[in-house]
Design a protein around this motif. Structure first.
Motif, PDB file in Angstrom:
ATOM      1  N   VAL A 292       0.848  -1.204   0.000  1.00 45.11           N
ATOM      2  CA  VAL A 292       0.000   0.000   0.000  1.00 45.11           C
ATOM      3  C   VAL A 292       0.882   1.252   0.000  1.00 45.11           C
ATOM      4  N   ASP A 293       1.917   1.209   0.803  1.00 50.00           N
ATOM      5  CA  ASP A 293       2.865   2.321   0.884  1.00 50.00           C
ATOM      6  C   ASP A 293       3.443   2.635  -0.503  1.00 50.00           C
ATOM      7  N   LYS A 294       3.777   1.595  -1.259  1.00 49.52           N
ATOM      8  CA  LYS A 294       4.348   1.793  -2.606  1.00 49.52           C
ATOM      9  C   LYS A 294       3.299   2.306  -3.581  1.00 49.52           C
ATOM     10  N   ILE A 295       2.089   1.749  -3.509  1.00 49.72           N
ATOM     11  CA  ILE A 295       1.013   2.180  -4.422  1.00 49.72           C
ATOM     12  C   ILE A 295       0.788   3.688  -4.302  1.00 49.72           C
ATOM     13  N   LEU A 296       0.916   4.195  -3.089  1.00 49.81           N
ATOM     14  CA  LEU A 296       0.624   5.613  -2.843  1.00 49.81           C
ATOM     15  C   LEU A 296       1.872   6.498  -2.914  1.00 49.81           C
ATOM     16  N   SER A 297       3.023   5.885  -3.200  1.00 49.16           N
ATOM     17  CA  SER A 297       4.305   6.622  -3.319  1.00 49.16           C
ATOM     18  C   SER A 297       4.571   7.518  -2.114  1.00 49.16           C
ATOM     19  N   LEU A 298       4.462   6.937  -0.941  1.00 50.21           N
ATOM     20  CA  LEU A 298       4.653   7.726   0.278  1.00 50.21           C
ATOM     21  C   LEU A 298       6.137   7.865   0.610  1.00 50.21           C
ATOM     22  N   PRO A 299       6.594   9.074   0.927  1.00 48.36           N
ATOM     23  CA  PRO A 299       8.004   9.266   1.304  1.00 48.36           C
ATOM     24  C   PRO A 299       8.278   8.788   2.734  1.00 48.36           C
ATOM     25  N   THR A 300       9.541   8.862   3.143  1.00 47.74           N
ATOM     26  CA  THR A 300       9.923   8.581   4.535  1.00 47.74           C
ATOM     27  C   THR A 300       9.080   9.445   5.479  1.00 47.74           C
ATOM     28  N   HIS A 301       8.780   8.920   6.637  1.00 47.95           N
ATOM     29  CA  HIS A 301       7.972   9.626   7.653  1.00 47.95           C
ATOM     30  C   HIS A 301       6.513   9.810   7.231  1.00 47.95           C
ATOM     31  N   VAL A 302       6.078   9.030   6.257  1.00 49.88           N
ATOM     32  CA  VAL A 302       4.637   8.944   5.947  1.00 49.88           C
ATOM     33  C   VAL A 302       4.287   7.465   5.814  1.00 49.88           C
ATOM     34  N   ILE A 303       3.278   7.013   6.538  1.00 51.08           N
ATOM     35  CA  ILE A 303       2.801   5.624   6.402  1.00 51.08           C
ATOM     36  C   ILE A 303       1.274   5.597   6.335  1.00 51.08           C
ATOM     37  N   PRO A 304       0.741   4.662   5.534  1.00 48.75           N
ATOM     38  CA  PRO A 304      -0.706   4.478   5.519  1.00 48.75           C
ATOM     39  C   PRO A 304      -1.128   3.821   6.832  1.00 48.75           C
ATOM     40  N   LEU A 305      -2.255   4.279   7.398  1.00 44.87           N
ATOM     41  CA  LEU A 305      -2.747   3.700   8.653  1.00 44.87           C
ATOM     42  C   LEU A 305      -4.021   2.884   8.430  1.00 44.87           C
ATOM     43  N   PHE A 306      -4.980   3.493   7.744  1.00 44.78           N
ATOM     44  CA  PHE A 306      -6.265   2.814   7.484  1.00 44.78           C
ATOM     45  C   PHE A 306      -6.945   3.537   6.334  1.00 44.78           C
ATOM     46  N   GLY A 307      -7.897   2.860   5.724  1.00 41.81           N
ATOM     47  CA  GLY A 307      -8.681   3.471   4.662  1.00 41.81           C
ATOM     48  C   GLY A 307     -10.084   3.783   5.136  1.00 41.81           C
ATOM     49  N   MET A 308     -10.817   4.485   4.279  1.00 40.05           N
ATOM     50  CA  MET A 308     -12.250   4.708   4.514  1.00 40.05           C
ATOM     51  C   MET A 308     -12.951   4.748   3.158  1.00 40.05           C
ATOM     52  N   VAL A 309     -13.963   3.894   3.003  1.00 38.31           N
ATOM     53  CA  VAL A 309     -14.778   3.981   1.798  1.00 38.31           C
ATOM     54  C   VAL A 309     -16.019   4.802   2.113  1.00 38.31           C
ATOM     55  N   LEU A 310     -16.463   5.556   1.121  1.00 39.17           N
ATOM     56  CA  LEU A 310     -17.648   6.405   1.269  1.00 39.17           C
ATOM     57  C   LEU A 310     -18.548   6.213   0.058  1.00 39.17           C
ATOM     58  N   GLY A 311     -19.825   6.463   0.237  1.00 38.99           N
ATOM     59  CA  GLY A 311     -20.721   6.412  -0.907  1.00 38.99           C
ATOM     60  C   GLY A 311     -22.171   6.352  -0.471  1.00 38.99           C
ATOM     61  N   VAL A 312     -23.028   6.286  -1.465  1.00 41.27           N
ATOM     62  CA  VAL A 312     -24.464   6.195  -1.188  1.00 41.27           C
ATOM     63  C   VAL A 312     -24.772   4.754  -0.780  1.00 41.27           C
ATOM     64  N   PRO A 313     -25.288   4.539   0.423  1.00 48.04           N
ATOM     65  CA  PRO A 313     -25.513   3.177   0.927  1.00 48.04           C
ATOM     66  C   PRO A 313     -26.478   2.392   0.041  1.00 48.04           C
ATOM     67  N   ALA A 314     -26.142   1.128  -0.211  1.00 48.02           N
ATOM     68  CA  ALA A 314     -27.047   0.241  -0.957  1.00 48.02           C
ATOM     69  C   ALA A 314     -27.563  -0.882  -0.056  1.00 48.02           C
ATOM     70  N   HIS A 315     -27.343  -0.768   1.228  1.00 49.88           N
ATOM     71  CA  HIS A 315     -27.955  -1.688   2.191  1.00 49.88           C
ATOM     72  C   HIS A 315     -28.057  -0.971   3.540  1.00 49.88           C
ATOM     73  N   SER A 316     -28.781  -1.597   4.469  1.00 50.12           N
ATOM     74  CA  SER A 316     -28.915  -0.982   5.787  1.00 50.12           C
ATOM     75  C   SER A 316     -28.714  -2.059   6.841  1.00 50.12           C
ATOM     76  N   PRO A 317     -27.461  -2.384   7.132  1.00 42.74           N
ATOM     77  CA  PRO A 317     -27.179  -3.480   8.064  1.00 42.74           C
ATOM     78  C   PRO A 317     -27.646  -3.172   9.490  1.00 42.74           C
ATOM     79  N   ASN A 318     -27.799  -4.217  10.281  1.00 45.10           N
ATOM     80  CA  ASN A 318     -28.079  -4.043  11.714  1.00 45.10           C
ATOM     81  C   ASN A 318     -26.934  -3.291  12.374  1.00 45.10           C
ATOM     82  N   GLN A 319     -27.248  -2.641  13.474  1.00 44.71           N
ATOM     83  CA  GLN A 319     -26.159  -2.100  14.294  1.00 44.71           C
ATOM     84  C   GLN A 319     -25.659  -3.203  15.204  1.00 44.71           C
ATOM     85  N   LYS A 320     -24.354  -3.248  15.383  1.00 46.72           N
ATOM     86  CA  LYS A 320     -23.772  -4.257  16.269  1.00 46.72           C
ATOM     87  C   LYS A 320     -23.791  -3.726  17.695  1.00 46.72           C
TER      88      LYS A 320
END
Lengths: 245, 245
Positions: free
Chosen positions: A145-173
Protein backbone atom coordinates in the motif's frame (compact mmCIF):
# COMPACT_ATOMS: atom_id res chain seq x y z
CA UNK A 1 -31.69 14.41 20.83
CA UNK A 2 -30.18 16.83 18.30
CA UNK A 3 -29.43 15.96 14.64
CA UNK A 4 -25.71 15.56 15.25
CA UNK A 5 -26.16 13.03 18.02
CA UNK A 6 -28.79 11.27 15.93
CA UNK A 7 -26.26 10.99 13.07
CA UNK A 8 -23.58 9.66 15.43
CA UNK A 9 -25.90 7.08 17.02
CA UNK A 10 -27.21 5.93 13.66
CA UNK A 11 -23.76 4.81 12.48
CA UNK A 12 -23.36 1.41 10.86
CA UNK A 13 -20.51 0.36 8.60
CA UNK A 14 -21.65 0.34 4.97
CA UNK A 15 -20.12 -2.28 2.69
CA UNK A 16 -22.38 -1.99 -0.38
CA UNK A 17 -22.71 1.24 -2.30
CA UNK A 18 -24.78 2.53 -5.20
CA UNK A 19 -22.72 3.18 -8.32
CA UNK A 20 -22.72 6.93 -7.67
CA UNK A 21 -19.49 8.86 -7.10
CA UNK A 22 -19.11 11.18 -4.12
CA UNK A 23 -19.44 14.68 -5.62
CA UNK A 24 -16.61 17.22 -5.52
CA UNK A 25 -18.72 19.35 -3.20
CA UNK A 26 -19.36 16.44 -0.81
CA UNK A 27 -15.67 15.53 -0.84
CA UNK A 28 -14.67 19.11 -0.18
CA UNK A 29 -17.01 19.28 2.83
CA UNK A 30 -15.73 15.96 4.16
CA UNK A 31 -12.12 17.15 3.90
CA UNK A 32 -12.82 20.54 5.49
CA UNK A 33 -14.52 18.72 8.36
CA UNK A 34 -11.53 16.37 8.69
CA UNK A 35 -9.13 19.29 8.86
CA UNK A 36 -11.13 21.07 11.54
CA UNK A 37 -10.52 18.27 14.07
CA UNK A 38 -8.25 18.92 17.03
CA UNK A 39 -4.58 18.30 16.36
CA UNK A 40 -1.81 17.76 18.89
CA UNK A 41 0.22 21.01 19.34
CA UNK A 42 -0.85 22.17 15.89
CA UNK A 43 1.19 19.37 14.25
CA UNK A 44 -1.51 18.33 11.75
CA UNK A 45 0.53 15.14 11.46
CA UNK A 46 -1.53 13.33 8.83
CA UNK A 47 -2.28 13.25 5.12
CA UNK A 48 -5.19 11.83 3.18
CA UNK A 49 -4.84 10.15 -0.20
CA UNK A 50 -8.00 9.93 -2.30
CA UNK A 51 -7.74 6.93 -4.62
CA UNK A 52 -9.58 7.26 -7.93
CA UNK A 53 -7.28 5.33 -10.31
CA UNK A 54 -9.16 2.07 -11.11
CA UNK A 55 -5.95 0.03 -11.28
CA UNK A 56 -4.91 1.21 -7.81
CA UNK A 57 -8.37 0.57 -6.42
CA UNK A 58 -8.37 -2.94 -7.85
CA UNK A 59 -5.00 -3.65 -6.28
CA UNK A 60 -6.14 -2.27 -2.92
CA UNK A 61 -9.31 -4.40 -3.11
CA UNK A 62 -7.09 -7.44 -3.66
CA UNK A 63 -4.83 -6.55 -0.72
CA UNK A 64 -7.76 -6.01 1.61
CA UNK A 65 -9.84 -8.90 0.25
CA UNK A 66 -12.82 -6.54 0.17
CA UNK A 67 -14.64 -5.81 -3.11
CA UNK A 68 -16.13 -2.61 -1.68
CA UNK A 69 -12.64 -1.12 -1.57
CA UNK A 70 -13.00 -0.98 -5.37
CA UNK A 71 -16.78 -0.48 -5.62
CA UNK A 72 -17.72 2.67 -3.72
CA UNK A 73 -18.36 6.39 -4.10
CA UNK A 74 -14.82 7.28 -3.03
CA UNK A 75 -11.84 5.79 -1.22
CA UNK A 76 -9.65 7.68 1.23
CA UNK A 77 -6.42 6.42 2.78
CA UNK A 78 -5.44 8.14 6.03
CA UNK A 79 -1.71 8.36 6.65
CA UNK A 80 0.50 9.34 9.57
CA UNK A 81 2.66 12.18 8.24
CA UNK A 82 5.74 13.70 9.86
CA UNK A 83 7.35 14.40 6.49
CA UNK A 84 6.27 18.00 6.02
CA UNK A 85 7.67 18.82 9.46
CA UNK A 86 11.17 18.05 8.20
CA UNK A 87 11.05 20.12 5.00
CA UNK A 88 12.73 23.21 6.45
CA UNK A 89 15.39 21.22 8.30
CA UNK A 90 19.06 21.32 7.30
CA UNK A 91 21.19 18.24 7.91
CA UNK A 92 22.00 19.18 11.50
CA UNK A 93 18.36 20.05 12.28
CA UNK A 94 17.25 16.76 10.82
CA UNK A 95 19.64 14.79 13.01
CA UNK A 96 18.27 16.68 16.02
CA UNK A 97 14.71 15.95 14.94
CA UNK A 98 15.24 12.21 14.67
CA UNK A 99 14.62 11.33 18.33
CA UNK A 100 11.15 12.86 18.01
CA UNK A 101 10.41 11.60 14.51
CA UNK A 102 11.31 8.09 15.60
CA UNK A 103 9.85 7.85 19.10
CA UNK A 104 6.64 6.29 20.37
CA UNK A 105 5.27 9.72 21.33
CA UNK A 106 5.18 11.05 17.79
CA UNK A 107 4.01 7.76 16.32
CA UNK A 108 1.07 8.08 18.69
CA UNK A 109 0.56 11.78 17.91
CA UNK A 110 0.36 11.14 14.17
CA UNK A 111 -1.91 8.09 14.49
CA UNK A 112 -4.25 9.99 16.83
CA UNK A 113 -4.25 13.13 14.64
CA UNK A 114 -5.15 10.98 11.61
CA UNK A 115 -7.91 9.17 13.49
CA UNK A 116 -9.50 12.38 14.83
CA UNK A 117 -9.55 13.83 11.31
CA UNK A 118 -10.99 10.59 9.94
CA UNK A 119 -13.81 10.48 12.44
CA UNK A 120 -14.77 14.07 11.61
CA UNK A 121 -14.80 13.02 7.95
CA UNK A 122 -16.99 10.02 8.80
CA UNK A 123 -19.55 12.04 10.75
CA UNK A 124 -19.65 14.80 8.12
CA UNK A 125 -20.21 12.19 5.38
CA UNK A 126 -22.92 10.43 7.36
CA UNK A 127 -24.66 13.73 8.11
CA UNK A 128 -25.01 14.19 4.32
CA UNK A 129 -26.60 10.75 3.91
CA UNK A 130 -23.44 8.97 2.78
CA UNK A 131 -22.32 5.70 4.32
CA UNK A 132 -18.77 4.89 5.36
CA UNK A 133 -16.63 1.94 6.38
CA UNK A 134 -13.15 2.04 7.86
CA UNK A 135 -10.67 -0.25 6.13
CA UNK A 136 -8.08 -1.62 8.54
CA UNK A 137 -7.21 -4.42 6.15
CA UNK A 138 -4.88 -2.18 4.13
CA UNK A 139 -2.49 -3.27 6.89
CA UNK A 140 -2.62 -6.82 5.46
CA UNK A 141 0.18 -5.71 3.14
CA UNK A 142 1.22 -2.33 4.35
CA UNK A 143 4.43 -2.17 2.35
CA UNK A 144 2.53 -2.71 -0.90
CA UNK A 145 0.00 0.00 0.00
CA UNK A 146 2.87 2.32 0.88
CA UNK A 147 4.35 1.79 -2.61
CA UNK A 148 1.01 2.18 -4.42
CA UNK A 149 0.62 5.61 -2.84
CA UNK A 150 4.31 6.62 -3.32
CA UNK A 151 4.65 7.73 0.28
CA UNK A 152 8.00 9.27 1.30
CA UNK A 153 9.92 8.58 4.54
CA UNK A 154 7.97 9.63 7.65
CA UNK A 155 4.64 8.94 5.95
CA UNK A 156 2.80 5.62 6.40
CA UNK A 157 -0.71 4.48 5.52
CA UNK A 158 -2.75 3.70 8.65
CA UNK A 159 -6.26 2.81 7.48
CA UNK A 160 -8.68 3.47 4.66
CA UNK A 161 -12.25 4.71 4.51
CA UNK A 162 -14.78 3.98 1.80
CA UNK A 163 -17.65 6.40 1.27
CA UNK A 164 -20.72 6.41 -0.91
CA UNK A 165 -24.46 6.20 -1.19
CA UNK A 166 -25.51 3.18 0.93
CA UNK A 167 -27.05 0.24 -0.96
CA UNK A 168 -27.96 -1.69 2.19
CA UNK A 169 -28.92 -0.98 5.79
CA UNK A 170 -27.18 -3.48 8.06
CA UNK A 171 -28.08 -4.04 11.71
CA UNK A 172 -26.16 -2.10 14.29
CA UNK A 173 -23.77 -4.26 16.27
CA UNK A 174 -24.26 -4.06 20.05
CA UNK A 175 -21.58 -2.24 22.01
CA UNK A 176 -20.10 -3.25 25.36
CA UNK A 177 -22.22 -2.07 28.29
CA UNK A 178 -21.18 1.42 29.37
CA UNK A 179 -20.10 -0.05 32.74
CA UNK A 180 -17.46 -2.11 30.91
CA UNK A 181 -15.93 0.87 29.12
CA UNK A 182 -16.34 3.85 31.44
CA UNK A 183 -14.93 3.92 34.97
CA UNK A 184 -14.83 6.65 37.58
CA UNK A 185 -11.45 7.70 39.00
CA UNK A 186 -9.78 4.35 38.50
CA UNK A 187 -9.95 1.18 36.43
CA UNK A 188 -12.40 -1.41 37.68
CA UNK A 189 -12.73 -5.14 37.16
CA UNK A 190 -15.61 -5.68 34.74
CA UNK A 191 -15.73 -9.46 34.33
CA UNK A 192 -19.39 -9.67 35.29
CA UNK A 193 -20.35 -6.97 32.74
CA UNK A 194 -18.48 -8.93 30.07
CA UNK A 195 -20.39 -12.08 31.01
CA UNK A 196 -23.68 -10.22 30.64
CA UNK A 197 -22.50 -8.84 27.29
CA UNK A 198 -21.55 -12.33 26.10
CA UNK A 199 -25.14 -13.44 26.70
CA UNK A 200 -26.45 -10.45 24.75
CA UNK A 201 -24.04 -11.15 21.90
CA UNK A 202 -25.07 -14.81 21.75
CA UNK A 203 -28.68 -13.75 21.17
CA UNK A 204 -27.59 -11.10 18.66
CA UNK A 205 -25.63 -13.59 16.53
CA UNK A 206 -28.47 -16.12 16.70
CA UNK A 207 -31.17 -13.63 15.75
CA UNK A 208 -29.51 -11.54 13.06
CA UNK A 209 -30.61 -11.88 9.47
CA UNK A 210 -27.29 -12.93 7.88
CA UNK A 211 -24.17 -14.75 9.10
CA UNK A 212 -26.18 -16.35 11.92
CA UNK A 213 -23.95 -18.27 14.39
CA UNK A 214 -23.29 -19.30 18.00
CA UNK A 215 -20.60 -17.10 19.47
CA UNK A 216 -19.68 -14.78 22.35
CA UNK A 217 -17.57 -11.64 22.30
CA UNK A 218 -14.89 -12.97 24.63
CA UNK A 219 -14.58 -16.20 22.61
CA UNK A 220 -14.33 -14.21 19.41
CA UNK A 221 -11.53 -12.11 20.89
CA UNK A 222 -9.77 -15.19 22.24
CA UNK A 223 -9.78 -16.79 18.76
CA UNK A 224 -8.69 -13.57 17.14
CA UNK A 225 -5.80 -12.80 19.46
CA UNK A 226 -4.37 -16.32 19.56
CA UNK A 227 -3.49 -16.18 15.85
CA UNK A 228 -0.53 -13.84 15.20
CA UNK A 229 -1.78 -11.08 12.92
CA UNK A 230 -0.03 -8.45 10.81
CA UNK A 231 3.26 -8.98 12.63
CA UNK A 232 5.04 -7.29 9.69
CA UNK A 233 3.37 -3.92 10.31
CA UNK A 234 6.19 -3.36 12.83
CA UNK A 235 8.86 -3.64 10.12
CA UNK A 236 7.25 -1.32 7.60
CA UNK A 237 6.47 1.27 10.26
CA UNK A 238 10.10 1.28 11.42
CA UNK A 239 11.48 1.19 7.88
CA UNK A 240 9.57 4.40 7.17
CA UNK A 241 11.19 6.06 10.19
CA UNK A 242 8.45 5.72 12.81
CA UNK A 243 8.35 4.00 16.20
CA UNK A 244 12.06 3.05 16.24
CA UNK A 245 13.05 4.12 19.73
CA UNK B 1 -24.67 23.30 5.47
CA UNK B 2 -26.39 21.00 7.99
CA UNK B 3 -26.18 21.36 11.80
CA UNK B 4 -23.68 18.56 12.18
CA UNK B 5 -21.20 20.06 9.73
CA UNK B 6 -21.75 23.45 11.33
CA UNK B 7 -20.85 21.95 14.72
CA UNK B 8 -17.75 20.31 13.30
CA UNK B 9 -16.54 23.45 11.53
CA UNK B 10 -17.19 25.60 14.58
CA UNK B 11 -14.70 23.67 16.72
CA UNK B 12 -12.15 25.52 18.80
CA UNK B 13 -10.32 24.17 21.82
CA UNK B 14 -11.82 25.55 25.01
CA UNK B 15 -9.45 26.16 27.92
CA UNK B 16 -11.68 28.20 30.28
CA UNK B 17 -14.93 26.80 31.62
CA UNK B 18 -17.81 28.09 33.72
CA UNK B 19 -17.99 26.46 37.14
CA UNK B 20 -20.84 24.17 36.05
CA UNK B 21 -20.47 20.39 36.07
CA UNK B 22 -21.37 18.35 32.98
CA UNK B 23 -24.73 16.75 33.90
CA UNK B 24 -25.18 12.99 34.17
CA UNK B 25 -27.46 13.13 31.15
CA UNK B 26 -24.89 15.02 29.06
CA UNK B 27 -22.16 12.61 30.14
CA UNK B 28 -24.30 9.63 29.29
CA UNK B 29 -24.98 11.02 25.79
CA UNK B 30 -21.29 11.76 25.26
CA UNK B 31 -20.33 8.21 26.26
CA UNK B 32 -23.04 6.59 24.13
CA UNK B 33 -21.79 8.63 21.17
CA UNK B 34 -18.20 7.58 21.89
CA UNK B 35 -19.19 3.92 21.97
CA UNK B 36 -21.03 4.13 18.66
CA UNK B 37 -17.82 4.96 16.76
CA UNK B 38 -16.37 2.38 14.39
CA UNK B 39 -14.04 -0.11 16.02
CA UNK B 40 -11.46 -2.34 14.35
CA UNK B 41 -12.84 -5.91 14.01
CA UNK B 42 -15.23 -5.30 16.92
CA UNK B 43 -12.27 -5.08 19.33
CA UNK B 44 -13.53 -2.00 21.20
CA UNK B 45 -9.94 -1.71 22.41
CA UNK B 46 -10.27 1.33 24.65
CA UNK B 47 -11.54 2.46 28.03
CA UNK B 48 -12.48 5.87 29.37
CA UNK B 49 -11.79 7.01 32.91
CA UNK B 50 -13.85 9.94 34.16
CA UNK B 51 -11.90 11.77 36.84
CA UNK B 52 -13.98 13.48 39.54
CA UNK B 53 -11.78 13.09 42.63
CA UNK B 54 -10.41 16.61 43.37
CA UNK B 55 -7.05 15.26 44.58
CA UNK B 56 -6.56 13.30 41.36
CA UNK B 57 -7.60 16.28 39.24
CA UNK B 58 -5.14 18.50 41.07
CA UNK B 59 -2.34 16.02 40.48
CA UNK B 60 -3.23 15.69 36.80
CA UNK B 61 -3.30 19.49 36.46
CA UNK B 62 0.19 19.58 37.95
CA UNK B 63 1.44 16.86 35.56
CA UNK B 64 0.00 18.60 32.52
CA UNK B 65 0.83 22.13 33.68
CA UNK B 66 -2.71 23.14 32.72
CA UNK B 67 -5.10 24.58 35.31
CA UNK B 68 -8.12 23.71 33.16
CA UNK B 69 -7.37 20.03 33.74
CA UNK B 70 -8.61 20.74 37.26
CA UNK B 71 -11.14 23.50 36.50
CA UNK B 72 -13.70 22.15 34.04
CA UNK B 73 -17.12 20.53 33.78
CA UNK B 74 -15.64 17.04 33.51
CA UNK B 75 -12.36 15.30 32.70
CA UNK B 76 -12.08 12.12 30.65
CA UNK B 77 -8.92 10.07 30.14
CA UNK B 78 -8.96 7.86 27.03
CA UNK B 79 -6.94 4.67 27.34
CA UNK B 80 -5.79 1.95 24.95
CA UNK B 81 -7.22 -1.26 26.39
CA UNK B 82 -6.35 -4.84 25.42
CA UNK B 83 -6.85 -6.09 28.97
CA UNK B 84 -10.45 -7.28 28.69
CA UNK B 85 -9.49 -9.33 25.62
CA UNK B 86 -7.28 -11.51 27.82
CA UNK B 87 -9.79 -12.21 30.58
CA UNK B 88 -10.98 -15.56 29.23
CA UNK B 89 -7.48 -16.77 28.36
CA UNK B 90 -5.81 -19.62 30.21
CA UNK B 91 -2.03 -19.60 30.56
CA UNK B 92 -1.46 -21.26 27.19
CA UNK B 93 -3.95 -18.96 25.42
CA UNK B 94 -2.26 -15.96 26.97
CA UNK B 95 1.16 -17.01 25.69
CA UNK B 96 -0.37 -17.39 22.23
CA UNK B 97 -1.99 -13.98 22.47
CA UNK B 98 1.22 -12.19 23.36
CA UNK B 99 2.49 -11.65 19.80
CA UNK B 100 -0.71 -9.72 19.05
CA UNK B 101 -0.96 -7.95 22.39
CA UNK B 102 2.62 -6.74 22.02
CA UNK B 103 2.88 -5.88 18.33
CA UNK B 104 2.67 -2.55 16.52
CA UNK B 105 -0.57 -3.59 14.79
CA UNK B 106 -2.57 -3.84 18.00
CA UNK B 107 -0.93 -0.79 19.56
CA UNK B 108 -2.21 1.06 16.50
CA UNK B 109 -5.64 -0.60 16.66
CA UNK B 110 -6.16 0.42 20.27
CA UNK B 111 -4.88 3.98 19.79
CA UNK B 112 -7.11 4.45 16.72
CA UNK B 113 -10.15 2.89 18.42
CA UNK B 114 -9.68 5.26 21.38
CA UNK B 115 -9.27 8.29 19.11
CA UNK B 116 -12.38 7.51 17.02
CA UNK B 117 -14.44 7.14 20.21
CA UNK B 118 -12.97 10.38 21.58
CA UNK B 119 -13.80 12.37 18.49
CA UNK B 120 -17.40 11.15 18.59
CA UNK B 121 -17.49 12.26 22.23
CA UNK B 122 -16.07 15.66 21.26
CA UNK B 123 -18.60 16.26 18.47
CA UNK B 124 -21.51 15.07 20.63
CA UNK B 125 -20.41 17.40 23.45
CA UNK B 126 -20.00 20.35 21.10
CA UNK B 127 -23.41 19.70 19.54
CA UNK B 128 -24.91 20.20 23.01
CA UNK B 129 -23.14 23.54 23.47
CA UNK B 130 -20.27 22.22 25.57
CA UNK B 131 -16.64 23.02 24.79
CA UNK B 132 -13.80 20.54 24.79
CA UNK B 133 -10.02 20.41 24.71
CA UNK B 134 -7.82 17.38 24.15
CA UNK B 135 -5.06 16.97 26.73
CA UNK B 136 -1.95 15.38 25.22
CA UNK B 137 0.17 16.62 28.10
CA UNK B 138 -0.86 13.72 30.33
CA UNK B 139 2.01 12.09 28.41
CA UNK B 140 4.42 14.45 30.21
CA UNK B 141 4.48 11.85 32.99
CA UNK B 142 2.64 8.88 31.65
CA UNK B 143 3.76 6.49 34.35
CA UNK B 144 2.36 8.75 37.07
CA UNK B 145 -0.97 9.05 35.24
CA UNK B 146 -1.05 5.29 34.79
CA UNK B 147 -0.67 4.86 38.58
CA UNK B 148 -3.26 7.54 39.44
CA UNK B 149 -5.83 5.63 37.38
CA UNK B 150 -4.74 2.16 38.63
CA UNK B 151 -4.55 0.76 35.11
CA UNK B 152 -3.69 -2.95 34.77
CA UNK B 153 -1.31 -4.50 32.23
CA UNK B 154 -2.42 -3.95 28.62
CA UNK B 155 -4.12 -0.67 29.51
CA UNK B 156 -2.36 2.70 29.05
CA UNK B 157 -3.57 6.29 29.18
CA UNK B 158 -3.28 7.98 25.76
CA UNK B 159 -4.77 11.45 26.13
CA UNK B 160 -7.33 13.37 28.15
CA UNK B 161 -10.29 15.52 27.24
CA UNK B 162 -11.78 18.33 29.32
CA UNK B 163 -15.41 19.27 28.79
CA UNK B 164 -17.63 22.01 30.11
CA UNK B 165 -19.60 25.17 29.48
CA UNK B 166 -17.22 27.51 27.58
CA UNK B 167 -16.17 30.69 29.39
CA UNK B 168 -14.33 32.15 26.37
CA UNK B 169 -14.53 32.02 22.59
CA UNK B 170 -11.02 31.81 21.16
CA UNK B 171 -10.16 32.40 17.50
CA UNK B 172 -10.05 29.38 15.26
CA UNK B 173 -6.52 28.47 14.23
CA UNK B 174 -6.01 28.26 10.46
CA UNK B 175 -5.50 24.81 9.02
CA UNK B 176 -3.05 23.78 6.29
CA UNK B 177 -4.43 24.41 2.80
CA UNK B 178 -6.39 21.40 1.57
CA UNK B 179 -3.79 20.96 -1.19
CA UNK B 180 -1.13 20.31 1.48
CA UNK B 181 -3.14 17.56 3.20
CA UNK B 182 -5.17 15.84 0.48
CA UNK B 183 -3.58 14.21 -2.56
CA UNK B 184 -5.05 12.19 -5.39
CA UNK B 185 -3.70 8.70 -6.05
CA UNK B 186 -0.22 9.39 -4.72
CA UNK B 187 1.70 11.64 -2.39
CA UNK B 188 2.74 14.96 -3.86
CA UNK B 189 5.41 17.48 -2.95
CA UNK B 190 3.67 20.41 -1.28
CA UNK B 191 6.52 22.76 -0.43
CA UNK B 192 4.93 25.71 -2.22
CA UNK B 193 1.61 25.20 -0.38
CA UNK B 194 3.52 25.21 2.91
CA UNK B 195 5.24 28.47 1.95
CA UNK B 196 1.87 30.06 1.25
CA UNK B 197 0.58 28.73 4.57
CA UNK B 198 3.58 30.17 6.42
CA UNK B 199 2.65 33.61 5.09
CA UNK B 200 -0.94 33.16 6.25
CA UNK B 201 0.22 32.01 9.68
CA UNK B 202 2.55 35.00 10.04
CA UNK B 203 -0.43 37.33 9.57
CA UNK B 204 -2.55 35.21 11.90
CA UNK B 205 -0.04 35.38 14.75
CA UNK B 206 0.47 39.11 14.23
CA UNK B 207 -3.22 39.92 14.16
CA UNK B 208 -4.66 37.71 16.87
CA UNK B 209 -5.90 39.24 20.10
CA UNK B 210 -3.65 37.40 22.56
CA UNK B 211 -0.19 35.81 22.41
CA UNK B 212 0.71 37.98 19.41
CA UNK B 213 4.09 37.04 17.85
CA UNK B 214 6.17 36.67 14.68
CA UNK B 215 6.24 33.05 13.62
CA UNK B 216 5.62 30.58 10.80
CA UNK B 217 4.27 27.06 10.95
CA UNK B 218 7.38 25.41 9.54
CA UNK B 219 9.63 27.32 11.99
CA UNK B 220 7.38 26.35 14.86
CA UNK B 221 7.59 22.69 13.86
CA UNK B 222 11.36 22.91 13.41
CA UNK B 223 11.76 24.30 16.93
CA UNK B 224 9.39 21.75 18.35
CA UNK B 225 10.92 18.69 16.74
CA UNK B 226 14.56 19.60 17.46
CA UNK B 227 13.99 19.29 21.22
CA UNK B 228 13.59 15.64 22.28
CA UNK B 229 10.14 15.31 23.79
CA UNK B 230 8.46 12.65 25.92
CA UNK B 231 11.12 10.08 25.05
CA UNK B 232 10.02 8.05 28.10
CA UNK B 233 6.57 7.33 26.67
CA UNK B 234 8.27 4.44 24.89
CA UNK B 235 9.30 2.79 28.18
CA UNK B 236 5.93 3.05 29.90
CA UNK B 237 4.10 1.81 26.81
CA UNK B 238 6.36 -1.24 26.62
CA UNK B 239 6.31 -1.83 30.36
CA UNK B 240 2.52 -2.10 30.15
CA UNK B 241 2.82 -4.76 27.45
CA UNK B 242 2.25 -2.69 24.29
CA UNK B 243 4.41 -2.05 21.23
CA UNK B 244 7.20 -4.45 22.24
CA UNK B 245 7.75 -6.35 18.99
Amino acid sequence: MNNTIETILNHRSIRKFEDIPVTDEQLSTVLTAAQQASTSSYMMAYSIIGVTDPAKKTELAEITGQAYVKDNGHLLIFCADLHRHTLKANEENYENMKPNLENTEHFLVSAIDAALAAQNAAIAAESMGLGICYIGSIRNQLERVDKILSLPTHVIPLFGMVLGVPAHSPNQKPRLPKEAVYFENEYRDHTSELEAFDKEITSYYQSRSSNNRVDTWTDQMLRRFTKPMRMDVTDLVQKKGFNKR
